[in-house]
Motif scaffolding. Structure first.
Motif, short mmCIF file in Angstrom:
data_model
loop_
_atom_site.label_atom_id
_atom_site.label_comp_id
_atom_site.label_asym_id
_atom_site.label_seq_id
_atom_site.Cartn_x
_atom_site.Cartn_y
_atom_site.Cartn_z
N MET A 135 -8.00 34.06 30.68
CA MET A 135 -6.92 34.53 31.24
C MET A 135 -6.68 36.09 31.51
SD MET A 135 -4.03 32.65 31.55
CE MET A 135 -2.29 33.05 31.73
N SER B 33 -5.94 39.16 33.38
CA SER B 33 -5.11 39.41 34.69
C SER B 33 -4.93 40.82 35.14
CB SER B 33 -3.57 39.30 34.39
OG SER B 33 -3.19 39.92 33.15
N ASN B 34 -5.85 41.75 34.42
CA ASN B 34 -5.86 43.20 35.02
C ASN B 34 -7.07 43.66 34.39
OD1 ASN B 34 -4.88 44.45 32.40
ND2 ASN B 34 -3.01 43.51 32.61
N VAL C 21 -6.32 33.42 36.96
CA VAL C 21 -4.89 33.85 37.29
C VAL C 21 -4.84 34.62 38.64
CG1 VAL C 21 -3.27 35.96 36.64
CG2 VAL C 21 -4.62 34.61 34.84
N ALA D 83 -3.72 36.97 40.37
CA ALA D 83 -3.73 38.41 40.53
C ALA D 83 -5.35 38.86 40.24
CB ALA D 83 -2.98 39.13 39.45
N ALA D 84 -6.12 38.11 39.48
CA ALA D 84 -7.59 38.41 39.32
C ALA D 84 -8.38 38.14 40.45
CB ALA D 84 -8.19 37.62 38.24
N TYR E 117 -1.59 27.75 38.64
CA TYR E 117 -1.13 28.94 38.90
C TYR E 117 -0.92 29.28 40.52
CZ TYR E 117 -1.38 29.97 33.94
OH TYR E 117 -1.33 29.79 32.64
#
Length: 428
Positions: free
Chosen positions: A237, A239-240, A276, A278-279, A303
Motif C-alpha cells: 500500500m 503511495s509515496n 496505488v 500514484a505509485a 483503485y
C-alpha cells in the motif's frame, strides 16, 4: 462440509479441517475479496455475494456449489448430480495430466523462461505449493496468522511461523509482505472503524503509525531467516517515497538490533508493492530505493477503476482486462526495466492463464499466483512462443473494451488448443 455464512472471514478457514471443507458460500463479499482469494489458493470452490440467500435455512441440506459460474443448487436431483460429478471427474483428470509438468520449467517454445512463484498465507498453502512445482513465494500474507489469533502474536511466535514458511521453500526465495490489515482484512483485537476503509488506514499506513508492531514483525522475519537467508521483505500500500524511506530506516534498525542479539543474518532484499495509482507514476523514484517491485494487480485494478472489489453490486465493473489496467501494467514494467530492477505480479491476474500470457509478453520477470492455478499457467506458457504472446499483446492493447479483450484472449487460446485448460476461468 460446505461452509455457508452471511460473511466469510479468513479465520473461518482455519476452523474447519481442510480435508473436510469442500466448498464455501457467502452472502456478502465478491469473488475478488480477500477471503475468496484465500479460498482459491486452497482449491476450494467458493460463491461470494449470494445476496438475499436464506443461508440459515440451508443447514443439513444437500448442496452443489459451482465456483466457476457462481451458482448454488439446493437439494439437486440425480440428473444434476451426474452432470456435476462428470465435471468434477474431468477436473481431476486435467489435474492428473498437469502433474507431469511439476518438475518442468515454465519455458516457452522459443526458449523464454519465466519463474512461477506462489502466494501463500497458511502453512497448508506452502505444502501444497511445493507439490505443484512452485519455485518460490512471491507473496506470503503475514496477516493471516494474525487473523487466527485473539491478540497480536509475540515476536517468538511470529518467528516460529515465519521459520516454517522459510524452511519449506529453502533455498528458494520467500517474499514476506509486512502486516497488511485494514480494508476487508480486520483484526478483532485491533478494530479499525472507518466510513471508507479501502481509502483509509491500511497496509504500510498502519504499521508506520505503530513502528513497534513493524519492528517486532521485521525482527521476527530476520531471526527466522538465520542460516537460510532466503527472506525478501515487501511493503504494501505504498503511495509515496517518504513511506519507503521511513520503512527502510526501521528495517535497517531491526537488522542492527537482530545482529546485536547474536543472530547471524544477512540484510534481506526489500521491495514495494505497486497497488496505488500514484505509485504507478513514481516507479523510477521507488525503484531507486528498493531491490525489487511487485504489482498487486487486485488492488491496483480496484483503485484504477474505482470499484470496491467486495461489493457484489459493482462486481461486474471490476475488469482485470480493462484497457486502463493493461496500460498501467505495461508502463510499470517498462519503467522498472529502465531502472534495472526486477518486477513481478502477485495478484490474481498472474494466475489466470490468459493474464499470464499478457504479463509475460509485457516483460514481467516473475509471476506469483495461487498454487491451484500454477500447473494450468505453466501448461499454457510451455505451449506457446513468446513471439506469439507479444503479437497477441500488440493486438489487444489497442482495444477499448475489457470484455472484448477477454473474449479475444479466450478465442485465441482456444484456437491454440488450450480450451480445456482455460475452460470456465474467463475473466476470473
Amino acid at each position: 462440509t460446505i461452509l455457508v455464512s452471511e460473511e466469510l472471514t479468513p479465520a473461518m478457514l482455519g476452523e474447519v479441517p481442510t480435508d473436510k471443507l469442500r466448498a464455501m458460500v457467502s452472502v456478502k463479499g465478491s469473488s475478488n475479496s480477500h477471503v475468496a482469494i484465500l479460498a482459491r489458493a486452497m482449491g476450494i470452490p467458493t460463491v461470494m455475494g449470494a445476496v438475499d440467500l436464506p443461508y440459515a435455512q440451508l443447514d443439513g441440506k444437500d448442496l452443489i456449489v459451482d465456483g466457476y459460474r457462481g451458482l448454488l443448487f439446493s437439494n439437486p436431483n440425480d440428473e444434476l448430480r451426474e452432470q456435476y460429478n462428470a465435471i468434477y471427474e474431468e477436473e481431476q483428470a486435467l489435474a492428473e495430466d498437469l502433474e507431469g509438468l511439476i518438475h518442468q520449467p515454465a519455458e516457452t517454445l522459443d526458449g523464454h523462461r519465466i519463474p512461477l512463484w506462489v502466494n501463500t498465507g497458511l502453512i497448508t498453502d506452502a505444502l501444497r505449493s511445493r507439490d505443484r512445482g512452485a519455485e518460490g513465494v512471491g507473496l506470503y500474507r503475514t496477516e493471516v496468522p494474525f487473523m487466527m489469533k485473539d491478540r497480536f502474536p509475540s515476536e517468538s511466535e511470529q518467528q516460529e511461523i515465519y521459520r516454517e514458511q522459510l524452511e519449506t521453500f529453502s533455498p528458494d526465495p520467500v517474499t514476506m509482505r509486512t502486516l497488511d490489515i485494514g480494508g476487508d482484512k480486520a483484526l478483532t483485537y485491533f478494530p479499525i472503524n472507518e466510513a471508507n476503509p479501502f481509502l483509509g488506514w491500511r497496509g504500510i499506513r498502519v504499521t508506520l503509525d505503530h513502528p513497534e508492531i513493524f519492528l517486532v514483525q521485521v525482527r521476527a522475519m530476520m531471526k527466522a531467516s538465520e542460516g537460510l537467508n532466503n527472506l525478501r521483505i515487501m511493503l504494501p500500500m505504498v503511495s509515496n517515497v517518504s513511506e519507503v524511506d521511513t520503512a527502510l530506516h526501521l528495517i535497517y534498525r531491526a537488522h542492527v538490533e537482530t545482529l546485536e542479539e547474536g543472530f547471524n543474518v544477512e540484510m534481506p532484499q526489500v521491495g514495494v508493492m505497486i497497488e496505488v495509482p500514484a505509485a504507478v507514476y513514481q516507479i523510477s523514484d521507488l525503484a531507486q530505493r528498493v531491490d525489487f517491485l511487485s504489482v498487486g494487480s487486485n488492488d491496483l485494478t480496484q483503485y484504477l477503476l474505482a470499484v470496491d472489489r467486495n461489493n457484489p453490486r459493482v462486481a461486474d465493473l471490476y475488469q482485470a482486462f480493462h484497457p486502463g489496467v493493461l496500460q498501467a501494467l505495461k508502463r510499470i514494467v517498462d519503467e522498472a526495466r529502465a531502472e534495472g530492477k526486477p518486477v513481478s505480479v502477485c495478484g490474481e491476474l498472474a494466475g489466470n492463464p490468459m493474464g499470464a500470457v499478457l504479463l509475460m509478453a509485457m516483460g514481467y520477470d516473475c509471476l506469483s499466483m495461487n498454487a491451484t492455478n500454477l500447473p494450468k499457467v505453466k501448461s499454457v506458457l510451455r505451449g506457446i512462443s513468446r513471439e506469439w504472446a507479444e503479437n497477441l499483446l500488440n493486438e489487444v492493447i489497442t482495444m477499448e473494451s475489457g470484455e472484448v479483450i477477454a473474449s479475444t484472449l479466450q478465442l485465441m487460446l482456444e484456437k491454440a488448443g488450450f480450451g480445456r485448460i482455460i475452460g470456465p476461468n474467463v475473466g476470473a
